[in-house]
Design an enzyme around this catalytic site. Structure first.
Site, PDB file in Angstrom:
ATOM      1  N   ASN A   9       1.109  -1.131  -0.324  1.00 45.87           N
ATOM      2  CA  ASN A   9      -0.262   0.105  -0.196  1.00 45.87           C
ATOM      3  C   ASN A   9       0.442   1.298   0.491  1.00 45.87           C
ATOM      4  O   ASN A   9       0.686   1.987   0.688  1.00 45.87           O
ATOM      5  CB  ASN A   9      -1.063   0.175   1.674  1.00 45.87           C
ATOM      6  CG  ASN A   9      -1.971   0.949   1.075  1.00 45.87           C
ATOM      7  OD1 ASN A   9      -2.753   1.921   0.085  1.00 45.87           O
ATOM      8  ND2 ASN A   9      -2.895   1.356   2.116  1.00 45.87           N
ATOM      9  N   GLU A  35       1.269  -2.995  -5.396  1.00 48.92           N
ATOM     10  CA  GLU A  35       0.711  -1.308  -4.814  1.00 48.92           C
ATOM     11  C   GLU A  35       1.896  -0.496  -4.192  1.00 48.92           C
ATOM     12  O   GLU A  35       1.848  -0.748  -3.129  1.00 48.92           O
ATOM     13  CB  GLU A  35      -0.533  -1.827  -4.064  1.00 48.92           C
ATOM     14  CG  GLU A  35      -1.805  -0.747  -4.336  1.00 48.92           C
ATOM     15  CD  GLU A  35      -2.211  -0.482  -3.287  1.00 48.92           C
ATOM     16  OE1 GLU A  35      -3.118   0.640  -3.658  1.00 48.92           O
ATOM     17  OE2 GLU A  35      -2.905  -1.366  -2.487  1.00 48.92           O
ATOM     18  N   ASP A 147      -2.125 -10.072  -4.191  1.00 49.30           N
ATOM     19  CA  ASP A 147      -3.472  -9.504  -3.632  1.00 49.30           C
ATOM     20  C   ASP A 147      -4.401  -9.799  -4.878  1.00 49.30           C
ATOM     21  O   ASP A 147      -4.681  -9.021  -5.933  1.00 49.30           O
ATOM     22  CB  ASP A 147      -3.587  -8.351  -3.705  1.00 49.30           C
ATOM     23  CG  ASP A 147      -4.644  -7.950  -3.051  1.00 49.30           C
ATOM     24  OD1 ASP A 147      -5.721  -8.197  -3.082  1.00 49.30           O
ATOM     25  OD2 ASP A 147      -4.646  -6.363  -2.398  1.00 49.30           O
ATOM     26  N   ASN A 149      -7.281  -9.659  -4.263  1.00 54.01           N
ATOM     27  CA  ASN A 149      -8.949  -8.950  -4.484  1.00 54.01           C
ATOM     28  C   ASN A 149      -9.683  -9.788  -3.749  1.00 54.01           C
ATOM     29  O   ASN A 149     -11.462  -9.174  -4.676  1.00 54.01           O
ATOM     30  CB  ASN A 149      -9.240  -7.727  -5.160  1.00 54.01           C
ATOM     31  CG  ASN A 149      -8.648  -6.466  -4.434  1.00 54.01           C
ATOM     32  OD1 ASN A 149      -9.062  -5.446  -3.539  1.00 54.01           O
ATOM     33  ND2 ASN A 149      -7.289  -5.272  -5.214  1.00 54.01           N
ATOM     34  N   HIS A 244      -2.883  -4.825   4.985  1.00 49.25           N
ATOM     35  CA  HIS A 244      -2.419  -6.061   4.755  1.00 49.25           C
ATOM     36  C   HIS A 244      -1.320  -6.358   5.153  1.00 49.25           C
ATOM     37  O   HIS A 244       0.047  -5.752   5.365  1.00 49.25           O
ATOM     38  CB  HIS A 244      -2.080  -6.197   3.238  1.00 49.25           C
ATOM     39  CG  HIS A 244      -3.096  -6.614   1.577  1.00 49.25           C
ATOM     40  ND1 HIS A 244      -3.694  -6.663   0.984  1.00 49.25           N
ATOM     41  CD2 HIS A 244      -3.555  -4.522   1.585  1.00 49.25           C
ATOM     42  CE1 HIS A 244      -4.309  -6.395   0.597  1.00 49.25           C
ATOM     43  NE2 HIS A 244      -4.157  -5.207   0.252  1.00 49.25           N
TER      44      HIS A 244
END
Length: 254
Positions: A9, A35, A147, A149, A244
């Site tokens: 992130n 990310e 990830d 999602n 995360h």
């Protein structure tokens, strides 16, 4: 071999929280990051040249958005992207070829509120499955991490009934995950821990992490013929710095 995956992130943000020091202490053989939210020219040398690692970055064209990266002690034989403009534009996929397997580091799209990007995500999912199938048909082993999602089953999130219309738990997303696994792929954590409730993502709202109101949306997936190489699959939910936490796959290779 220890293969880590972590949606950070924002790699510049997590650098300020001891990311480089954590990598050196944890000592993964390969670390896949999602990310990153940065172009490589925006990063300090300390972040691109961690001692003992080669690093590879693939950013979105839009600054501050998406992006994947890999830190690896073992130099790959080859690196490629998806070669599909609508997905490479967002920096969502990096594939590294090693002697024993092809490693796919990917950041799956979020289907967003009211499924606004569901069609885009399902196109991405379809492209991922096609590529995995191509590799397996060529006799390659694959390790898909990142990830995704999506929380696949009720055990994979805290409040499944309340989230049936929310991104990451939409029926179409879960159905695709079921179809993908039925095509000959293994969710390594669930394979080793069929009944364990553990999460890899928590909302920043409502003290969700403190209360452990979370979702398991970060995975390592392998093809079925590679399953005997799996030694362990671990979720490091005590590691902070992002919404995360890292997930780890331990495999035996020659």
């Amino acid at each position: 071999m220890n293969i880590y995956s972590w949606n950070v992130n924002g790699i510049r943000a997590i650098q300020k929280k001891g990311f480089v020091e954590w990598v050196l202490k944890e000592d993964p053989d390969i670390l896949c990051v999602q990310e990153t939210k940065a172009q490589i020219e925006q990063l300090e040398e300390k972040l691109t040249q961690i001692d003992g690692y080669k690093s590879y970055f693939f950013s979105a064209e839009k600054k501050g958005y998406s992006g994947v990266a890999v830190y690896t002690k073992i130099e790959p034989l080859n690196i490629r992207n998806m070669d599909i403009k609508e997905f490479d534009f967002e920096g969502r996929y990096m594939e590294l070829e090693y002697k024993d397997f092809n490693l796919i580091n990917c950041y799956f799209p979020n289907s967003q509120s009211e499924g606004k990007r569901l069609d885009y995500k399902l196109r991405f999912n379809t492209a991922i499955m096609k590529r995995c199938n191509e590799l397996v048909d060529l006799g390659k082993n694959i390790i898909l991490c990142g990830d995704l999602n999506v929380a696949h089953r009720e055990i994979d999130l805290t409040n499944p009934k309340k989230n049936e219309k929310n991104p990451g738990y939409l029926p179409e997303e879960r159905d695709w995950m079921t179809k993908f696994l039925e095509c000959g792929y293994i969710d390594t954590f669930r394979y080793l821990q069929p009944e364990e409730t553990k999460y890899s993502w928590w909302s920043y709202r409502f003290k969700s992490r403190e209360k452990n109101i979370g979702w398991r949306i970060d995975y390592h997936i392998v093809n079925e013929s590679f399953v005997n190489n799996i030694e362990d699959a671990v979720i490091l939910n005590d590691v902070m710095g992002s919404d995360h936490c890292p997930v780890v796959l331990r495999v035996s290779v020659e």
